[in-house]
Write an enzyme that holds these catalytic residues in place. Structure first.
Site, PDB file in Angstrom:
ATOM      1  N   SER A   1       9.251 -24.008  -9.702  1.00  0.00           N
ATOM      2  CA  SER A   1       7.961 -23.329  -9.704  1.00  0.00           C
ATOM      3  C   SER A   1       8.111 -21.888 -10.170  1.00  0.00           C
ATOM      4  CB  SER A   1       7.383 -23.333  -8.283  1.00  0.00           C
ATOM      5  OG  SER A   1       6.278 -22.458  -8.203  1.00  0.00           O
TER       6      SER A   1
ATOM      7  N   TYR B   1       7.822 -38.139 -12.587  1.00  0.00           N
ATOM      8  CA  TYR B   1       9.028 -37.386 -12.233  1.00  0.00           C
ATOM      9  C   TYR B   1      10.248 -38.289 -12.116  1.00  0.00           C
ATOM     10  CZ  TYR B   1       6.165 -33.311 -11.347  1.00  0.00           C
ATOM     11  OH  TYR B   1       5.344 -32.236 -11.506  1.00  0.00           O
TER      12      TYR B   1
END
Length: 622
Positions: free
Chosen positions: A196, A421
């Protein structure tokens, strides 16, 4: 949802390339990789999960994407010239955190001890110059999620990687508007699955305390309150801070690149049925991949964008309430798929759902392109940090064992088709968002490692011709039409499209925001009719040439375009110009370019172009 899907545009693009260029551009030597933003148009992907998320398949968005990709390839082809490529690598600090550190800690201690961080900080830059040494462009790979813009944003934009690209291109293409000019700076995706840019970390938005725990939840309000913030005052500021740091590092690495990439070019591609790969865990034991399914924690979202239904991350058990709703609407998942995905509790058994079309891809692309000692692995999804490290190491070792020593292996993420993912087997056990979104089950990564080693071996031993093509992916007709109908645009009585409803003030200082409101029409119409290349311009009056010069377009970071929908086809368009400190004093105007949908009785609808121009206003320095 990520706006980085591909697949059928891949086949459409390749078909059109073939009809134009013959066998020059092919399935094996063209990679479509999403630089990846969460703030883009949707509705161009054929698998049902994504069609639902975008409220239907939008053919005009699809066609617009394909046309744009082809146009960029045409421009590149036309401008092709002999040149040199240089490679450079260096760390970018202070722009990432791992957003699932508890998953990362599931990986073996001995493996983690080999790395100084739980994210990959290395940026790889390819510098391209012509034979005179003049700049042509760069590609940079770096692992970061483009979610500096959060999910409250409704403006189309390219997020932090796009801003890095914007800054570098603006600098190299002096005097050109954004998106124009010869120099191209591409900031590509890498193993960003658990990375992130919101570096202040997860905090409870109601109490301010940290929620950096295994379930990303807050004492009051649960997981919906746990959100990570970036370093800036707001999301625009954070995007610029993170983007600028990447731009700065890429610029340095570009300037100092001295290692030339030389040697032959090779490429290999296969389609694989990812629901049915037998994985050799060791010389005696095998495991298998599964039909696709999403786990409970998929619905939780992440600290970068929560799901909103109060699901939490790290769930290894289902919930009878949601299970019953799912069973009633979609039918029960089979015992086989439940067993295969354990410990993931299945929320959506997408691999067993085929109405109106399959919900997820079964057939997936694996692909490697090598340029001398550089291998670009085209990954059809989002690898976590450790997944990427394992794949790079395995592919490098495979090349080395067949005589190609010291290969640099780059993970290029989000390529060709989107499969969510890919976590490691150990991270999968923790079932946070990334693991719940590892759709082919716990052995997905091992399967990819096996497949990519196979491609590397074929390139190293010059046996690419013997690779099987694999099963061709399906191409669906009659995709779900958009739930949002096309309606005719209307202007208020006595007005026409593009009329100014609210002019700018007569005078502004730098740092202020000039705003003009026009009679608008649905911006989607502009994807069908491309009379104009931009929704807006900011123009400055040049007295010497008595003409208006364009200083900004809709790709300029300081302009914003808002569309406000009213009733019965009425709408307004607002153009904002956040006047930068660098703006020259003088006389300016703002223009709006749009398209309206018109339909006369018993006639087909037509899309007409229009434009509007604001009265002039003055910008003064303080």
């Amino acid at each position: 949802m990520d706006s980085e899907k591909s697949s059928e545009w891949q086949s459409d693009v390749l078909n059109r390339l073939q009809s134009k260029y013959g066998s020059l551009y092919r399935r094996d030597n063209v990679i479509l990789s999403g630089t990846h933003t969460h703030s883009g148009p949707a509705g161009y992907f054929q698998y049902t999960v994504f069609v639902i998320a975008s409220e239907g398949f939008s053919n005009r968005t699809f066609q617009h994407m394909v046309t744009g990709i082809l146009k960029s390839i045409d421009i590149a082809h036309t401008n092709m010239k002999p040149g040199k490529i240089f490679i450079n690598k260096g760390n970018v600090d202070g722009v990432q955190i791992n957003r699932s550190p508890y998953s990362y800690l599931q990986n073996p201690q001995s493996e983690r001890a080999r790395y100084s961080s739980n994210t990959d900080k290395e940026m790889v830059v390819l510098k391209m110059v012509d034979l005179n040494g003049d700049d042509l462009g760069l590609i940079s790979w770096f692992a970061i999620h483009p979610v500096s813009m959060n999910n409250s944003n409704h403006l189309v934009n390219s997020d932090n990687v796009g801003y890095a690209s914007y800054l570098l291109e603006q600098e190299k293409n002096k005097g050109y508007l954004p998106g124009q000019g010869p120099f191209v700076a591409a900031f590509a995706s890498s193993n960003l699955g658990d990375v992130s840019p919101n570096i202040l970390g997860p905090r409870c938005i109601n109490t301010g305390e940290s929620c950096d725990n295994a379930n990303s939840t807050c004492p009051i309000g649960g997981s919906n309150m746990c959100i990570a913030k970036g370093p800036g005052q707001d999301m625009f500021d954070s995007t610029q801070i993170i983007g600028r740091a990447m731009y700065q590092r890429a610029k340095e690495l570009y300037a100092s690149a001295s290692q030339e990439v030389t040697g032959p070019l090779a490429s290999a591609h296969q389609w694989v049925d990812m629901t049915n790969v037998t994985v050799w865990l060791n010389s005696t034991h095998t495991a298998k991949t599964c039909k696709p399914a999403l786990g409970y924690s998929f619905a939780a979202g992440t600290i970068d964008g929560v799901g909103g239904l109060n699901f939490t991350q790290g769930k290894t058990e289902g919930d009878p309430f949601w299970d019953t709703i799912r069973d009633q609407i979609l039918g029960k998942p089979s015992e086989e798929i439940k067993e295969c995905h354990k410990p993931k509790p299945i929320l959506l058994h997408t691999g067993e759902l085929s109405k109106p079309h399959p919900w997820h891809p079964d057939i997936v692309d694996v692909q490697i392109i090598t340029l001398g000692s550089l291998a670009i692995t085209a990954i059809p999804g989002e690898f976590t940090t450790m997944s990427g490290r394992r794949l790079r190491e395995a592919v490098q070792a495979e090349f080395a064992s067949h005589g190609m020593q010291n290969m640099t292996v780059v993970i290029s993420g989000l390529c060709n088709v989107y499969t969510h993912y890919i976590t490691t087997y150990e991270e999968y056990q923790a079932q946070r968002y990334e693991a719940a979104s590892t759709i082919y089950g716990p052995h997905t990564l091992s399967a990819y490692i096996q497949l990519f080693r196979n491609l590397a071996k074929a390139i190293a031993t010059d046996t690419v011709a013997n690779l099987s093509r694999g099963p061709e992916p399906p191409f669906f007709q009659q995709l779900m039409v958009p739930l949002i109908p096309n309606i005719v645009d209307r202007a208020p009585i006595g007005r026409t499209f593009g009329d100014v409803l609210q002019p700018a003030k007569p005078e502004y200082r730098v740092g202020e925001v000039a705003e003009v409101i026009f009679v608008g029409a649905n911006p989607k119409n502009s994807a069908q009719n491309e009379t104009h290349q931009t929704f807006l311009t900011v123009e400055k009056y040049e007295a010497t040439s008595t003409s208006w010069q364009i200083v900004c377009n809709d790709a300029s970071w300081e302009t914003r375009f808002y569309w406000h929908k009213g009733l019965l086809g009425l709408s307004n368009a607002t153009v904002e110009w956040h006047i930068p400190d660098t703006a020259q004093p003088g006389i300016y105007r703002i223009r709006y370019f749009g398209h309206n949908r018109k339909q006369d009785i018993l006639k087909p609808a037509v899309i007409l172009s229009f434009e509007g121009t604001s009265p002039a206003f003055e910008v003064v320095t303080t």
